[in-house]
Enzyme design. Structure first.
Site, PDB file in Angstrom:
ATOM      1  N   LYS A 274     -79.489  23.403   9.965  1.00 26.40           N
ATOM      2  CA  LYS A 274     -78.605  23.041  11.092  1.00 26.40           C
ATOM      3  C   LYS A 274     -79.222  23.107  12.456  1.00 26.40           C
ATOM      4  O   LYS A 274     -80.000  24.165  12.618  1.00 26.40           O
ATOM      5  CB  LYS A 274     -77.324  24.044  11.057  1.00 26.40           C
TER       6      LYS A 274
ATOM      7  N   GLY B 211     -69.890  27.132   2.093  1.00 28.80           N
ATOM      8  CA  GLY B 211     -70.550  28.300   2.628  1.00 28.80           C
ATOM      9  C   GLY B 211     -70.111  29.636   2.616  1.00 28.80           C
ATOM     10  O   GLY B 211     -70.326  30.255   1.423  1.00 28.80           O
TER      11      GLY B 211
ATOM     12  N   ASP C  50     -74.078  26.463   1.632  1.00 31.32           N
ATOM     13  CA  ASP C  50     -74.879  27.267   2.747  1.00 31.32           C
ATOM     14  C   ASP C  50     -75.823  28.391   2.034  1.00 31.32           C
ATOM     15  O   ASP C  50     -75.075  28.984   1.148  1.00 31.32           O
ATOM     16  CB  ASP C  50     -73.772  27.692   3.655  1.00 31.32           C
TER      17      ASP C  50
ATOM     18  N   GLY D 224     -65.895  29.581   8.099  1.00 33.26           N
ATOM     19  CA  GLY D 224     -65.781  30.814   8.003  1.00 33.26           C
ATOM     20  C   GLY D 224     -64.475  31.668   8.079  1.00 33.26           C
ATOM     21  O   GLY D 224     -64.575  32.692   8.219  1.00 33.26           O
TER      22      GLY D 224
ATOM     23  N   ARG E 182     -56.953  14.821   6.094  1.00 34.59           N
ATOM     24  CA  ARG E 182     -55.624  13.741   5.885  1.00 34.59           C
ATOM     25  C   ARG E 182     -55.460  12.953   7.202  1.00 34.59           C
ATOM     26  O   ARG E 182     -55.208  11.704   7.190  1.00 34.59           O
ATOM     27  CB  ARG E 182     -54.175  14.641   5.744  1.00 34.59           C
TER      28      ARG E 182
END
Ligand SMILES: O=C(CO)[C@H](O)[C@H](O)COP(=O)(O)O
EC number: 4.3.3.6
Length: 294
Positions: A81, A235, A24, A153, A165
């Site tokens: 995005k 990011g 990002d 974030g 998983r």
């Protein structure tokens, strides 16, 4: 020559990113750091997810001027995005000549019920998923690449691990089912039957699956690869750390040499402070980005 915009071509573009790190970036300067550090692509956005979380309010597609400046700054593919369901933001990004669109839960959803019909676009899309059913629904709508959602974030890899998983477990489960049970499996997964059959037969997703959301260290990146990711999105983990260039290089190396603990030990040294992390239980369920989309 293959015709531009077919699903095969879109899928193939993502195959070329396999084994890499998509970073990002919010400025041309950050994009250059990412390219120099070895990123296989960059994702142009207004704020990294940690800052989106901190700022609150509505997060939208980035300003086209910023996106174009990032496109001019680097030679690697540039993604951007759009909000979930915001097909006009997607049309604008396609018009800008972006290489890939991320219909992303990191931005505030525009539509609570419907995702973008990605088959209508020539540009390929990547979408997030927390389980196999969600991944196959997005692929059914035309996504040519999947990334597990994690909790963006947070600098906390636990949700990325949970989602990877789960997807891998569900693929193994499908592979072991007799053919007559696949329709019921499709019903339970809420996924298109044909895609369920394909996964059962091949033992893998029909498209590339990267990990995302909360990866903050080289060890996190290698962990996701060892769990079966085809590559990593990072990011906040890079640009909210003390030394983004050093950390970005280390995360690229760790994604490549994910199964070599000696290399991983080496690249993990002296990186400076990592981004501060957030405990997932301290984020109210309605504020968890992974809950956006279905
Ligand atoms: O693609 C993404 C989601 O659309 C982001 O790149 C990814 O989730 C980043 O998360 P983080 O900031 O935790 O690394």
């Amino acid at each position: 020559m293959a015709e531009k915009g077919t699903f095969t071509v879109k899928k193939g573009l993502a195959q070329m990113l396999k084994g890499g790190v998509i970073m990002d970036v919010t400025t041309p300067e950050q994009a250059k750091i990412a390219e120099e550090a070895g990123a296989c692509a960059v994702m142009a956005l207004e704020r990294v997810p940690a800052d989106i979380r901190a700022a609150g309010g509505v997060a939208r597609m980035a300003d086209p001027t910023v996106i174009l400046r990032i496109m001019e700054a680097v030679t690697i593919p540039v993604m951007a995005k759009c909000r979930i369901g915001h097909f006009v933001e997607a049309q604008i990004l396609e018009a800008l000549g972006i290489d890939y669109i991320d219909e992303s839960e990191v931005l505030t959803p525009a539509d609570e019920k419907f995702h973008v019909n990605k088959h209508l676009f020539k540009v390929p899309f990547v979408c997030g998923a927390r389980d196999l059913g969600e991944a196959l629904r997005r692929i059914g709508e035309g996504a040519a690449m999947i990334r597990t959602k994690g909790e963006p974030g947070t600098g906390n890899v636990v949700e990325a691990v949970r989602h990877m998983r789960r997807v891998m477990d569900q693929i193994r489960w499908l592979k072991g089912l007799p053919k007559e049970e696949l329709m019921t499996a499709a019903k339970d997964l809420q996924a298109p039957y044909e895609l369920v059959v394909e996964v059962a037969e091949t033992g893998r997703l029909p498209v590339v699956n990267f990990a995302a959301g909360g990866i903050a260290t080289p060890a996190d990146a290698a962990l996701m690869m060892q769990l079966g990711a085809d590559g990593n999105f990072v990011g906040s983990g890079i640009f909210k750390s003390k030394d983004p260039m050093k950390r970005a290089r280390a995360i690229v190396a760790a994604t490549t040499y994910y199964d070599d603990p000696y290399v991983l030990a080496e690249v993990s040294k002296d990186l400076g402070e990592a981004m501060p992390g957030i405990e997932i239980r301290n984020i109210a369920p309605e504020e968890r980005m992974q809950e956006r989309g279905w």
